[in-house]
Design a protein around this motif. Sequence first.
Motif, PDB file in Angstrom:
ATOM      1  N   TYR A 182       0.842  -1.180   0.000  1.00 55.84           N
ATOM      2  CA  TYR A 182       0.000   0.000   0.000  1.00 55.84           C
ATOM      3  C   TYR A 182       0.884   1.240   0.000  1.00 55.84           C
ATOM      4  O   TYR A 182       1.967   1.225   0.572  1.00 55.84           O
TER       5      TYR A 182
ATOM      6  N   THR B 146      -3.155   5.575   4.523  1.00 58.99           N
ATOM      7  CA  THR B 146      -3.205   5.046   3.167  1.00 58.99           C
ATOM      8  C   THR B 146      -4.660   5.095   2.722  1.00 58.99           C
ATOM      9  O   THR B 146      -5.574   5.038   3.548  1.00 58.99           O
TER      10      THR B 146
ATOM     11  N   VAL C  53      -7.429   3.228   0.341  1.00 62.32           N
ATOM     12  CA  VAL C  53      -7.774   2.013  -0.395  1.00 62.32           C
ATOM     13  C   VAL C  53      -9.241   2.126  -0.779  1.00 62.32           C
ATOM     14  O   VAL C  53     -10.104   2.328   0.085  1.00 62.32           O
TER      15      VAL C  53
ATOM     16  N   SER D 176      -7.371   4.710   5.819  1.00 62.50           N
ATOM     17  CA  SER D 176      -7.002   3.943   7.012  1.00 62.50           C
ATOM     18  C   SER D 176      -5.855   4.698   7.663  1.00 62.50           C
ATOM     19  O   SER D 176      -5.074   5.358   6.976  1.00 62.50           O
TER      20      SER D 176
ATOM     21  N   VAL E 139      -9.101   0.992  10.377  1.00 57.96           N
ATOM     22  CA  VAL E 139      -9.333   0.589   8.993  1.00 57.96           C
ATOM     23  C   VAL E 139     -10.850   0.509   8.807  1.00 57.96           C
ATOM     24  O   VAL E 139     -11.524  -0.191   9.568  1.00 57.96           O
TER      25      VAL E 139
ATOM     26  N   ILE F 139      -4.071  -4.128   5.693  1.00 60.36           N
ATOM     27  CA  ILE F 139      -3.796  -2.691   5.656  1.00 60.36           C
ATOM     28  C   ILE F 139      -3.246  -2.217   6.997  1.00 60.36           C
ATOM     29  O   ILE F 139      -2.225  -1.516   7.054  1.00 60.36           O
TER      30      ILE F 139
ATOM     31  N   GLU G 176       0.370  -3.269   7.483  1.00 59.58           N
ATOM     32  CA  GLU G 176       1.336  -2.465   6.722  1.00 59.58           C
ATOM     33  C   GLU G 176       1.521  -1.079   7.342  1.00 59.58           C
ATOM     34  O   GLU G 176       2.628  -0.544   7.353  1.00 59.58           O
TER      35      GLU G 176
END
Length: 92
Positions: A4, A17, A19, A24, A42, A51, A54
């Motif tokens: 990501y 990030t 998505v 998130s 998230v 996610i 990471e």
Amino acid sequence: MQQYEIHHDPVAHRFTTIVEGLESEVDYHYDGDILVIHHTGVPRPVEGRGIASELVRAVFEFARGAGTKVRPACSYAALWVQKHKQYADLLA
């Protein structure tokens, strides 16, 4: 493992990030010179894709590069570091 695109905002003390248009995040603060992870979030529609893992990894990698210890105060980050023993040396 999915990669990501993770962004660090050191002023806001967060890693994020996007998505599927959903953000998130991992939020942190400093307690003296210790980086404290206090929230990992998230959105439900994108859960279960690694996610959060990471994002937490990015925080630990940032801390390693900065020579900073980490205190995982949120339950997710605390469980994550137990599973990723290669980061145990960074625990405060």
